[in-house]
Scaffold this active site. Sequence first.
Site, PDB file in Angstrom:
ATOM      1  NE  ARG A 168     -10.228   8.430  -2.317  1.00 32.19           N
ATOM      2  CZ  ARG A 168     -10.395   7.379  -1.537  1.00 32.19           C
ATOM      3  NH1 ARG A 168      -9.357   6.688  -1.117  1.00 32.19           N
ATOM      4  NH2 ARG A 168     -11.599   6.996  -1.166  1.00 32.19           N
ATOM      5  CG  ASP A 199      -9.698  -2.551  -4.244  1.00 31.19           C
ATOM      6  OD1 ASP A 199      -9.308  -1.900  -3.250  1.00 31.19           O
ATOM      7  OD2 ASP A 199     -10.539  -3.460  -4.165  1.00 31.19           O
ATOM      8  NE  ARG A 230      -3.673  -0.643   2.468  1.00 24.37           N
ATOM      9  CZ  ARG A 230      -3.804  -1.114   3.715  1.00 24.37           C
ATOM     10  NH1 ARG A 230      -3.483  -0.368   4.741  1.00 24.37           N
ATOM     11  NH2 ARG A 230      -4.255  -2.330   3.925  1.00 24.37           N
ATOM     12  CE1 TYR A 259     -13.218  -6.869   1.817  1.00 24.66           C
ATOM     13  CE2 TYR A 259     -11.609  -8.464   1.018  1.00 24.66           C
ATOM     14  CZ  TYR A 259     -11.925  -7.368   1.803  1.00 24.66           C
ATOM     15  OH  TYR A 259     -10.960  -6.770   2.576  1.00 24.66           O
ATOM     16  NE  ARG A 266      -7.339   5.831   2.716  1.00 20.35           N
ATOM     17  CZ  ARG A 266      -8.301   5.239   3.430  1.00 20.35           C
ATOM     18  NH1 ARG A 266      -9.380   5.935   3.764  1.00 20.35           N
ATOM     19  NH2 ARG A 266      -8.190   3.982   3.805  1.00 20.35           N
TER      20      ARG A 266
END
Length: 362
Positions: free
Chosen positions: A41, A78, A28, A160, A32
């Site tokens: 973003r 993702d 990652r 998921y 962010r």
Amino acid sequence: MPHNLANDTFLRALRREPTEYTPIWLMRQAGRYLPEYNATRARAGSFLGLAKQPDYATEVTLQPLDRYALDAAILFSDILTIPDAMGLGLEFTPGEGPRFARPVRTEADVARLAVPDIDATLRYVTDALAQIRRALTGVDGRQRVPLIGFSGSPWTLACYMVEGGGSDDFRTVKSMLYARPDLMHRILEVNARAVADYLNAQIDAGAQAVMIFDTWGGVLADRIYQSFSLQYMSRVVAALKREHDGEHVPVIAFTKGGGQWLEAIAASGVDAVGLDWTVDLARARTRVGGQVALQGNLDPNVLFAPPEVIRAQARQVLDAYGNHPGHVFNLGHGISQFTPAQAVTELVDEVHQYSRAMRAGE
């Protein structure tokens, strides 16, 4: 090794060849915690807008490389792209994370599942990979660092897909696993074929190594893990293109919470095993006996500590592995969005500096 790579340390480490220092990249690493990522973003309008536009995906993939001396780039995407391509209706809700509008719960839902046409549904990913490779290559024709492609594991994707999003207890997916193992095996079989096709498409598009993220493998009981997660990751690995353009394409598998199954994962055909921070790296190296490279495994929360502590903890990880080939430094999981950007500077500098000294026998 590819002759046009300016820095091939990461690939050589995965091949367990001697390197001048220990390479480092971060799970990652484009995210962010970087202000430049947040600015991009905002321009993209949403996370999916960012991931599905090759220009934006390229921009954020390169951002950490422009800031830090990292030894590999990883595609910005993702892990849920495959179930999204299956038509399950992926959405990202602020504060809630990913959700699927059409989770897989019934026998009819499972029967409808099919391997997606990768070129038709996930072209934005392969386009981004090709564009990133071009962006990594300078006017002299030399590529800065290797590019990693990735996918979620068949089991992690199934979590998921059945839960409909994230879960605290995985009650729905585990209920299906135990009550209707036939349905779960059907989901996993479809997922395994889709993951293999997806990763092969990434290799064709320019990925020079690929990683399988088995984020939720560690929630499974012993023996259940082997049957419902590792078996299907092994199928994926067996179906992958391991040579492309005359070069070996390494495969890394990472099961969070999977330290007890290290030997079995190492025997699955992968080139490297990623380890979380709960695993003793020295014992892990002894356990695999040079069969595979190891990747990891600093606790991501160390990056909230003062600089001197970050550097000391990095040295402890390097000392645990020792002055041996086959180590890629990484975190034991993805970097937190709250991590101070300067903390990564301290970490990368210490890993490079200290490991160079180790090689020199200082």
